[in-house]
Structures are given as structure tokens and as C-alpha cells.
Scaffold this motif. Structure first.
Motif, PDB file in Angstrom:
ATOM      1  N   PHE A   1      54.843  79.350  52.353  1.00 38.60           N
ATOM      2  CA  PHE A   1      55.077  78.693  51.070  1.00 38.60           C
ATOM      3  C   PHE A   1      56.559  78.353  50.886  1.00 38.60           C
ATOM      4  O   PHE A   1      56.906  77.323  50.300  1.00 38.60           O
ATOM      5  N   SER A   2      57.440  79.245  51.371  1.00 35.07           N
ATOM      6  CA  SER A   2      58.886  78.999  51.258  1.00 35.07           C
ATOM      7  C   SER A   2      59.287  77.767  52.046  1.00 35.07           C
ATOM      8  O   SER A   2      60.101  76.950  51.586  1.00 35.07           O
ATOM      9  N   GLN A   3      58.732  77.616  53.240  1.00 34.74           N
ATOM     10  CA  GLN A   3      59.012  76.432  54.051  1.00 34.74           C
ATOM     11  C   GLN A   3      58.505  75.171  53.357  1.00 34.74           C
ATOM     12  O   GLN A   3      59.178  74.133  53.358  1.00 34.74           O
TER      13      GLN A   3
ATOM     14  N   LEU B   1      61.018  74.569  50.433  1.00 35.33           N
ATOM     15  CA  LEU B   1      62.365  74.149  50.850  1.00 35.33           C
ATOM     16  C   LEU B   1      62.371  72.803  51.566  1.00 35.33           C
ATOM     17  O   LEU B   1      63.323  72.036  51.444  1.00 35.33           O
ATOM     18  N   LYS B   2      61.314  72.517  52.312  1.00 32.02           N
ATOM     19  CA  LYS B   2      61.306  71.313  53.144  1.00 32.02           C
ATOM     20  C   LYS B   2      60.616  70.109  52.502  1.00 32.02           C
ATOM     21  O   LYS B   2      60.866  68.968  52.897  1.00 32.02           O
ATOM     22  N   ILE B   3      59.743  70.368  51.512  1.00 32.56           N
ATOM     23  CA  ILE B   3      58.987  69.244  50.955  1.00 32.56           C
ATOM     24  C   ILE B   3      59.098  69.154  49.429  1.00 32.56           C
ATOM     25  O   ILE B   3      59.630  68.176  48.892  1.00 32.56           O
TER      26      ILE B   3
ATOM     27  N   ILE C   1      69.443  66.439  52.427  1.00 37.04           N
ATOM     28  CA  ILE C   1      69.042  65.050  52.685  1.00 37.04           C
ATOM     29  C   ILE C   1      68.442  64.436  51.424  1.00 37.04           C
ATOM     30  O   ILE C   1      68.742  63.299  51.057  1.00 37.04           O
ATOM     31  N   GLY C   2      67.589  65.220  50.733  1.00 30.90           N
ATOM     32  CA  GLY C   2      67.008  64.750  49.480  1.00 30.90           C
ATOM     33  C   GLY C   2      68.076  64.479  48.438  1.00 30.90           C
ATOM     34  O   GLY C   2      68.009  63.490  47.699  1.00 30.90           O
ATOM     35  N   LEU C   3      69.095  65.363  48.380  1.00 29.82           N
ATOM     36  CA  LEU C   3      70.193  65.178  47.438  1.00 29.82           C
ATOM     37  C   LEU C   3      70.984  63.918  47.767  1.00 29.82           C
ATOM     38  O   LEU C   3      71.300  63.114  46.884  1.00 29.82           O
TER      39      LEU C   3
END
Length: 313
Positions: free
Chosen positions: A39-41, A44-46, A175-177
Motif C-alpha cells: 500500500f505504501s508503494q 508513494l508512486k501513484i 516528478i509529480g511536483l
């Protein structure tokens, strides 16, 4: 920017009920310990990068927000180094063993802005509050893997692995930022056909983060985690003294937007950073102390966050 205590409690109750579900499902064997990693991945990733992106691209360009962003970044750049090294001396005064002082200082300085801070900032202060929290988090990432690593390594032999700076710099969150800043400052409109699914995904972030907290608590230790005086002193500093001190510092600054102070205090009121255990493992910190601190603070914050938000927001 004051908040009504009962309104804060009501706003946060639903969030922590989700954490309670995670705890209960874990104790019942429905959720497993390894799910927190999965869930953490996912978070953090999506979902969290999507939340950051949506919070900025849906805002209309406002020159004052640019100024506010630079202001909150400057506050973080100055405050984190001061707090980090100040708390090393506080740890010494409080009698924290020498082999644990770096860990104690690290946990007292860096809070769980991503898993807990961002969802609560969004819940209490809306998209603008989340956007400012994201800007403040830029300085968090700069310091935690540099000065934070140095301080944590004071507890060990000095021999440690270096963090993968490439994966840190080019993380999905950063990257999102970056993309969100490009779209925001360029006032690039995201097609509705893309914005709608991104918005749906971003709405998963808050309940998912609370579920993760519940799973972590459900797989943590019990009574023996509640008897360490150093973990309790760290909890007092991290959840009460640190946000209170930052509140009074904010009062001395000529801030145009009171939301800056509220967001800084809120982020500083969060429990110890989720990466504390990873950093302790890499830099030979006191893993046992980290586990106790994380367990106590993730429970204690249920009461301290509403208190801090109403008294010092």
C-alpha cells in the motif's frame, strides 16, 4: 487562522476511524503486515503524486501563491538544520544514551508529512493548504537525506551505505511536483478526460494513508513499547513542543498569508517520519528506539493533532 476544536475533531475522526479499521482488520488476520509495504508503494508512486498534481493544476494562477511558496520553502530551509542540531543537545540534556542521540534528534525533527501530514492538510485547509504543505516538503527531502543522515550516523560506527540519491531525486512524488509546477506556472489546461481519472485516483490517498497507519499499529509491539522514557520524551517534543515553538516563531515573521503558519505548525505536529526506520537501518541508528517512538506517536497523535491545530493554527 483559528480552528474550532470540535470541528477539527469531527474532521479528523473519520480519518482515524479508517486507521482503526486497518488496525482491526490486521488483528483479525484479514490484512497482513506485508500489505503496508504494498500500500505504501501504491501511495508513494501513484496516488500521492496524482494528489499533488491535481491540487496544483486545478488552481488558477495567483502571484501571491508564488510568494507564499517561496516563503514557506525559506522557512523550511532555515528551520530544519536548526532543529536537528538543537535536538541533539536536548537529547544530551535529557540523558538519552550517546548511541541513541542521533536517532532521537532525527525523530524529533522530521515528521510524517507524506503519509499523515498531506491528507490532513488537504482535509483541514483544502487544496491551497495541501499545495503549501507540498512546497514545505521540498526542504524536508533536501535535509532528511543529507543532514539527517549525518546526524543518524552519529549513533553507529560511521560506516554506512549512501542512500540512492538518484531514486530520491527522481521519485514519483518529485516528478509529480515538477510536472504540476510546469502546468501551474505555464497555465497549461489538462483535458477533462485525463483530469477526471487523475482526480479519482487522488481521492484514494487520504483513506489509503490512514489504512497504512492502522496496519503498522496492528503489527507493532505491545506493552514493552510503552515503557521507554526516551521514546516518551521524544513524543512530547515531536507532537507538542516542536509545533508550539514553530507557532511562536511564525508569529514573529511578517507573513501575508496566515495559512503559511497553520500549515507549518500542522506538519510539525505530525508523528515521526515514516522513513525513520529505513534511515536507522542504513545509518546504524537505534532501530529499537525508532520502533517505540513510531508506535507511541502514531497513537498519541490522535489526541495531540486536534489540540495543536486549535491552539496553534
Amino acid at each position: 487562522m483559528g480552528l474550532d476544536f470540535m470541528a477539527v475533531v469531527a474532521n479528523l475522526t473519520g480519518l482515524f476511524i479508517i486507521a482503526a479499521f486497518g488496525y482491526g482488520f490486521t488483528k483479525a488476520g484479514i490484512l497482513k503486515a506485508e500489505y503496508s509495504t504494498i500500500f505504501s508503494q501504491l501511495l508513494l508512486k501513484i496516488t500521492l503524486p496524482c494528489t499533488i498534481f491535481v491540487s496544483l493544476v486545478t488552481r488558477e494562477y495567483d502571484p501571491s501563491f508564488v510568494y507564499d511558496s517561496l516563503t514557506i520553502i525559506a522557512i523550511g530551509l532555515i528551520s530544519f538544520p536548526i532543529l536537528l542540531f538543537l535536538f541533539e543537545y536536548v537529547a544530551k540534556i535529557l540523558g538519552v544514551p550517546e548511541h541513541s542521540r542521533g536517532t532521537w534528534s532525527f525523530c524529533a525533527t522530521f515528521s510524517n508529512s507524506g503519509f499523515v501530514g498531506f491528507p490532513i492538510a488537504l482535509s483541514l485547509y483544502g487544496a491551497e493548504g495541501l499545495a503549501l504543505a507540498v512546497m514545505f516538503n521540498i526542504t524536508f527531502n533536501i535535509h532528511i537525506y543529507t543532514l539527517g543522515a549525518i546526524v543518524m550516523s552519529h549513533d553507529g560506527t560511521g560506516k554506512h551505505e549512501s542512500p540512492d540519491m538518484k531514486s530520491i531525486i527522481f521519485s514519483n512524488i518529485n516528478i509529480g511536483l515538477l510536472l504540476s509546477l510546469i502546468f501551474y506556472f505555464g497555465q497549461i489546461k489538462v483535458p477533462e478526460i485525463l483530469l477526471t481519472p487523475l482526480n479519482y485516483i487522488s481521492q484514494i490517498t487520504t483513506p489509503l494513508s490512514m489504512l497504512i497507519i492502522g496496519i503498522i499499529l496492528g503489527t507493532s509491539g505491545g506493552k514493552n513499547f510503552l515503557t521507554d522514557k526516551n521514546a516518551w520524551s521524544n513524543t512530547l517534543v515531536r507532537l507538542i513542543i516542536c509545533p508550539a515553538a514553530m507557532f511562536f516563531v511564525m508569529k514573529l515573521l511578517p507573513l501575508n498569508n496566515p495559512l503559511i503558519s497553520s500549515v507549518v505548525v500542522l506538519i510539525m505536529a505530525m508523528p515521526a517520519a515514516g522513513v525513520s526506520s529505513m534511515m536507522a537501518e542504513i545509518y546504524h541508528g537505534d532501530l529499537n528506539l525508532v520502533a517505540k517512538i513510531m508506535f507511541i506517536q502514531n497513537i498519541a497523535c490522535l489526541g495531540t493533532i486536534p489540540l495543536v491545530c486549535t491552539l496553534f493554527s
